[in-house]
Design a protein around this motif. Structure first.
Motif, PDB file in Angstrom:
ATOM      1  N   THR A 212      -3.209 -15.676   3.182  1.00  0.00           N
ATOM      2  CA  THR A 212      -4.423 -16.035   2.409  1.00  0.00           C
ATOM      3  C   THR A 212      -4.283 -16.104   0.728  1.00  0.00           C
ATOM      4  O   THR A 212      -5.272 -16.244  -0.065  1.00  0.00           O
TER       5      THR A 212
ATOM      6  N   LYS B  34       1.201   3.625  -2.792  1.00  0.00           N
ATOM      7  CA  LYS B  34      -0.103   4.726  -3.074  1.00  0.00           C
ATOM      8  C   LYS B  34      -1.202   4.619  -4.222  1.00  0.00           C
ATOM      9  O   LYS B  34      -2.459   4.949  -3.961  1.00  0.00           O
TER      10      LYS B  34
ATOM     11  N   ARG C  14       0.863  -1.212   0.039  1.00  0.00           N
ATOM     12  CA  ARG C  14      -0.090   0.072  -0.078  1.00  0.00           C
ATOM     13  C   ARG C  14       0.983   1.006   0.295  1.00  0.00           C
ATOM     14  O   ARG C  14       0.503   2.271  -0.405  1.00  0.00           O
TER      15      ARG C  14
ATOM     16  N   ASN D  53      11.284   0.795   3.254  1.00  0.00           N
ATOM     17  CA  ASN D  53      10.013   1.476   4.030  1.00  0.00           C
ATOM     18  C   ASN D  53      10.320   2.679   4.623  1.00  0.00           C
ATOM     19  O   ASN D  53      11.454   2.794   5.060  1.00  0.00           O
TER      20      ASN D  53
ATOM     21  N   SER E 199       4.069  -3.400   5.186  1.00  0.00           N
ATOM     22  CA  SER E 199       4.467  -3.263   6.447  1.00  0.00           C
ATOM     23  C   SER E 199       5.016  -4.258   7.121  1.00  0.00           C
ATOM     24  O   SER E 199       5.893  -4.489   8.177  1.00  0.00           O
TER      25      SER E 199
ATOM     26  N   GLN F  71       0.468 -11.682   8.677  1.00  0.00           N
ATOM     27  CA  GLN F  71      -0.135 -12.688   7.752  1.00  0.00           C
ATOM     28  C   GLN F  71       0.594 -12.627   6.426  1.00  0.00           C
ATOM     29  O   GLN F  71       0.205 -13.389   5.484  1.00  0.00           O
ATOM     30  N   HIS F  72       1.073 -11.463   6.276  1.00  0.00           N
ATOM     31  CA  HIS F  72       2.001 -11.270   4.860  1.00  0.00           C
ATOM     32  C   HIS F  72       3.260 -12.100   5.175  1.00  0.00           C
ATOM     33  O   HIS F  72       3.606 -12.831   4.106  1.00  0.00           O
TER      34      HIS F  72
ATOM     35  N   SER G 203       1.127  -7.179  -1.738  1.00  0.00           N
ATOM     36  CA  SER G 203       0.329  -7.637  -0.464  1.00  0.00           C
ATOM     37  C   SER G 203      -1.357  -7.751  -0.731  1.00  0.00           C
ATOM     38  O   SER G 203      -1.618  -7.320  -1.752  1.00  0.00           O
TER      39      SER G 203
HETATM   40  C1  FAD Z   1      -7.055 -13.693   8.578  1.00  0.00           C
HETATM   41  C2  FAD Z   1      -5.999 -12.499   7.771  1.00  0.00           C
HETATM   42  C3  FAD Z   1      -5.306 -12.912   6.409  1.00  0.00           C
HETATM   43  C4  FAD Z   1      -4.497 -11.935   5.752  1.00  0.00           C
HETATM   44  N1  FAD Z   1      -3.874 -12.531   4.692  1.00  0.00           N
HETATM   45  C5  FAD Z   1      -2.704 -11.488   4.147  1.00  0.00           C
HETATM   46  C6  FAD Z   1      -2.194 -12.002   3.242  1.00  0.00           C
HETATM   47  O1  FAD Z   1      -2.250 -13.272   2.747  1.00  0.00           O
HETATM   48  N2  FAD Z   1      -1.271 -11.227   2.678  1.00  0.00           N
HETATM   49  C7  FAD Z   1      -1.192 -10.094   3.004  1.00  0.00           C
HETATM   50  O2  FAD Z   1      -0.216  -9.285   2.539  1.00  0.00           O
HETATM   51  N3  FAD Z   1      -1.951  -9.460   3.990  1.00  0.00           N
HETATM   52  C8  FAD Z   1      -2.685 -10.350   4.694  1.00  0.00           C
HETATM   53  N4  FAD Z   1      -3.485  -9.884   5.573  1.00  0.00           N
HETATM   54  C9  FAD Z   1      -3.622  -8.380   5.864  1.00  0.00           C
HETATM   55  C10 FAD Z   1      -2.170  -7.726   6.763  1.00  0.00           C
HETATM   56  O3  FAD Z   1      -2.857  -7.888   8.200  1.00  0.00           O
HETATM   57  C11 FAD Z   1      -2.135  -6.460   6.394  1.00  0.00           C
HETATM   58  O4  FAD Z   1      -3.408  -5.812   6.631  1.00  0.00           O
HETATM   59  C12 FAD Z   1      -1.481  -6.236   5.021  1.00  0.00           C
HETATM   60  O5  FAD Z   1      -0.317  -7.185   4.679  1.00  0.00           O
HETATM   61  C13 FAD Z   1      -0.965  -4.837   4.944  1.00  0.00           C
HETATM   62  O6  FAD Z   1      -0.527  -4.399   3.508  1.00  0.00           O
HETATM   63  P1  FAD Z   1       0.517  -3.544   3.295  1.00  0.00           P
HETATM   64  O7  FAD Z   1       1.764  -3.907   4.002  1.00  0.00           O
HETATM   65  O8  FAD Z   1       0.642  -3.314   1.765  1.00  0.00           O
HETATM   66  O9  FAD Z   1      -0.452  -2.151   3.704  1.00  0.00           O
HETATM   67  P2  FAD Z   1       0.069  -1.288   5.126  1.00  0.00           P
HETATM   68  O10 FAD Z   1      -0.221  -1.940   6.349  1.00  0.00           O
HETATM   69  O11 FAD Z   1      -1.110   0.060   4.931  1.00  0.00           O
HETATM   70  O12 FAD Z   1       1.639  -0.873   4.969  1.00  0.00           O
HETATM   71  C14 FAD Z   1       2.025   0.214   4.150  1.00  0.00           C
HETATM   72  C15 FAD Z   1       3.474   0.214   4.436  1.00  0.00           C
HETATM   73  O13 FAD Z   1       4.232   1.053   3.495  1.00  0.00           O
HETATM   74  C16 FAD Z   1       5.014   2.022   4.131  1.00  0.00           C
HETATM   75  N5  FAD Z   1       4.913   3.389   3.243  1.00  0.00           N
HETATM   76  C17 FAD Z   1       4.068   4.122   3.049  1.00  0.00           C
HETATM   77  N6  FAD Z   1       4.390   5.180   2.225  1.00  0.00           N
HETATM   78  C18 FAD Z   1       5.696   4.593   1.703  1.00  0.00           C
HETATM   79  C19 FAD Z   1       6.820   5.176   0.786  1.00  0.00           C
HETATM   80  N7  FAD Z   1       6.502   6.314   0.200  1.00  0.00           N
HETATM   81  N8  FAD Z   1       7.821   4.465   0.612  1.00  0.00           N
HETATM   82  C20 FAD Z   1       7.980   3.317   1.240  1.00  0.00           C
HETATM   83  N9  FAD Z   1       7.288   2.880   2.073  1.00  0.00           N
HETATM   84  C21 FAD Z   1       5.931   3.474   2.250  1.00  0.00           C
HETATM   85  C22 FAD Z   1       4.334   2.327   5.402  1.00  0.00           C
HETATM   86  O14 FAD Z   1       5.363   2.664   6.272  1.00  0.00           O
HETATM   87  C23 FAD Z   1       3.612   0.911   5.885  1.00  0.00           C
HETATM   88  O15 FAD Z   1       4.678   0.266   6.477  1.00  0.00           O
HETATM   89  C24 FAD Z   1      -4.418 -10.860   6.262  1.00  0.00           C
HETATM   90  C25 FAD Z   1      -5.285 -10.395   7.585  1.00  0.00           C
HETATM   91  C26 FAD Z   1      -5.915 -11.323   8.201  1.00  0.00           C
HETATM   92  C27 FAD Z   1      -6.709 -10.749   9.308  1.00  0.00           C
END
Ligand code: FAD
Lengths: 315, 246
Positions: free
Chosen positions: A244, A204, A201, A278, A259, A263-264, A226
């Protein structure tokens, strides 16, 4: 008595996972002082099959891998005729469907996703709790089925001289049939990729993936993402890794703007080397990383692309 | 259409992973258990969608002791019609499949749905073993499933391509990402689940074909090597010359 390996030998060249199962099977056979038989299907030429590191090949020509009942009959029949003690599969899409069926058919215990050969006590290690722990498993049956997690053991001998036999038994009609295959676009299929560039995420929006794809291209890598990124349709669902989505075990996983939620991590913790980019120094992913950069992806990615180009130009 | 969905009771995705009894058993003390996500999000919800569109019933089946009842009630709250629990602690994947097969063999299910794997044992074994025991066809890792005229059409990702498969019912399908969206049970569902039938069935006599002798935790990771953002290009050099992965 012998060791049986089942592997998919189709395609332009024999897949690495197939060669890994042959190495595994060869080691079991040497230990037991027996021979190795490869059971396969499809159209690979007899020359290609004869050049693999196995004593014998049995090939069923007129079936595919969609119907697990046909493949189960094939493997069980050859295994029974040869009095096999070990039957080895790859823990890939086909192996996951056929190995348990063969185990059930022959009343043979199965280790699913083995990562080691049997130790001195005959115990075999596998991942459990989505890679957060490992278990040592004992098989109590005289015939034992193993499905080997890809990328768990190095390939050793790749060539030999085998006799090739065409399978002539009756495998029955296929109940599951392939209606259509939609070829993926260009690029390396994620489950087989040695290098994966993945983003979350923090990127953006989908319009910013050009840089991610460019880095992947320079590194000959597949792209991943993710879960929220796939759920928001920024990227296709098949790129979703984690608890998942799919679990991958590349040599290198580069995570950008992810992040590192538990789960990731469950889907990528088998990667040999992890590099994390990050903006947040407290991002949990750094705890699971080998290399880290605290920085903005939009500034770091161009530098990585440039460095990768330079490296490519030098080699 | 008579649909059976396999429901496994697993530790929450964020649960602590630790072992007791000299590393021979999972330490479940204080751990929250959930419906295995692949069983819930994909298999159960798709089963319910098919039933809602075409009529029929969705029954869930779980192999386990009374401690799994809250997990089963959650599946009922999401919308399953009734549930079966086979009253025994499962010995291994083969045992689970054998217990379910003993129950399902004469019940005439048209479609049996399993998650692609559980998040604790990660075996991907129960679906295909069950299919073999019931002498049924099996489609693995489906990301899409439709049923029309007594025939199932499923899609799955293999080697990067998408395969469209067809098979007449009855069959067993293992369900993966893409098949359905998660459903959050509402208050009405939760209330209704309390009185939906949960039949407890005695276990069949089975033998374990495998035993987990010991668990271990992976060795702790070495400290991360940090590279300043201004020198980000150095990461590529280190991955090449030090880690030797590119
Ligand atoms: C039962 C269950 C199963 C799940 N299964 C999965 C799964 O299979 N896979 C999965 O991925 N998730 C899964 N999730 C979701 C997981 O808990 C997280 O919500 C998800 O992985 C977060 O995705 P993210 O890191 O892309 O987003 P975010 O948590 O929003 O993290 C974004 C990250 O990007 C960083 N960032 C922001 N801007 C910038 C920038 N300009 N440059 C560099 N870094 C930046 C932030 O600091 C942050 O660390 C599951 C959740 C549950 C409850």
């Amino acid at each position: 008595m012998s060791v049986i390996v089942f592997a998919d030998t189709r395609g332009e060249k024999v897949a690495k996972s197939a060669l890994e199962t042959l190495t595994y099977g060869r080691k079991l056979a040497s230990k037991d002082g027996t021979s190795l038989t490869l059971v396969t299907f499809g159209d690979a030429s007899a020359e290609r099959l004869a050049a693999l590191d196995t004593n014998k090949v049995v090939v069923a020509r007129n079936i595919g891998d969609a119907d697990s009942q046909q493949l189960t009959r094939l493997v069980a029949d050859v295994a029974t005729k040869e009095g096999a003690k070990w039957i080895v599969f790859s823990h890939d899409d086909t192996g996951k469907a056929v190995a348990p069926r063969v185990g059930a058919k022959l009343n043979a215990g199965e280790v699913a996703g083995a990562i080691t050969l049997p130790n001195d006590q005959g115990l075999i290690k596998r991942n459990v709790f989505s890679g957060k722990a490992q278990a040592w498993v004992e098989l109590k049956t005289p015939v034992k089925v193993i499905s080997l997690l890809p990328n768990s053991i190095p390939v050793e001998a790749v060539s030999g001289t085998a006799t090739v036999e065409e399978y002539s038994g009756d495998l029955g009609a296929a109940k599951v049939t392939v209606k259509e295959v939609r070829k993926a676009g260009e690029g390396i299929p994620l489950p087989e990729a040695e290098i994966v560039v993945s983003a979350g995420r923090g990127m953006k929006g989908p319009e910013n993936w050009g840089m991610v794809e460019q880095l992947a291209k320079e590194l000959h890598a597949a792209t991943a993402c993710s879960r929220p990124v796939a759920d928001m349709d920024w990227r296709p669902h098949h790129e979703h890794v984690g608890q998942t989505g799919i679990a991958i075990r590349p040599n290198l996983y580069i995570a950008i703007g992810i992040s590192g939620a538990i789960q990731h991590l469950a889907g990528v913790n088998g990667s040999k080397v992890i590099a994390v980019i990050n903006t947040d120094p407290e991002a949990p992913f750094f705890k699971a990383a080998d290399y880290g950069i605290v920085g903005d992806a939009f500034e770091v990615l161009p530098k990585l692309i440039e460095a990768a180009k330079k490296l490519n130009a030098e080699r | 259409m008579k649909i059976l969905v396999l429901i496994s009771h697993v530790p929450d995705t964020t649960a602590r992973i630790a072992f007791t009894n000299d590393n021979t058993a999972y330490d479940a003390s204080g751990i929250q258990f959930i419906v295995n996500p692949y069983d819930e999000w994909y298999a159960l919800v798709r089963g319910l969608e098919l039933k809602e569109a075409q009529g029929g019933t969705v029954t869930t089946i779980t192999v386990g002791g009374a401690e799994t009842d809250p997990t089963i009630r959650k599946a009922l709250a999401i919308g399953a019609d009734d549930a079966v629990r086979i009253d025994t602690a499962p010995k291994d994947g083969h045992d689970v499949a054998a217990q379910v097969a003993a129950y399902a063999k004469d019940k005439g299910f048209d479609l049996i749905l399993a998650g692609k794997e559980t998040i604790d044992h990660n075996g991907s074994q129960v679906g295909p073993m069950l299919a073999e025991m019931l002498d049924l066809p099996f489609i693995s890792l489906a990301g899409k499933l439709d049923v029309a005229d007594n025939k199932a059409t499923a899609e799955r990702d293999v080697r990067g391509d998408v395969e469209v498969l067809e098979c007449a019912l009855p069959l067993v399908v293992s369900c993966a990402k893409g098949m359905a969206e998660q459903r959050i049970p509402n208050m009405r569902g939760i209330m209704a689940a309390r009185t939906k039938p949960l039949q407890v069935v005695p276990a069949a006599a089975t033998e374990a074909l495998s035993t987990t002798v010991k668990f271990e935790l992976p060795p702790p990771k070495q400290a991360v090597k940090m590279i300043p953002a201004e020198e980000a290009g150095k990461l590529i050099e280190l991955l090449h010359s030090e880690a030797k992965v590119i």
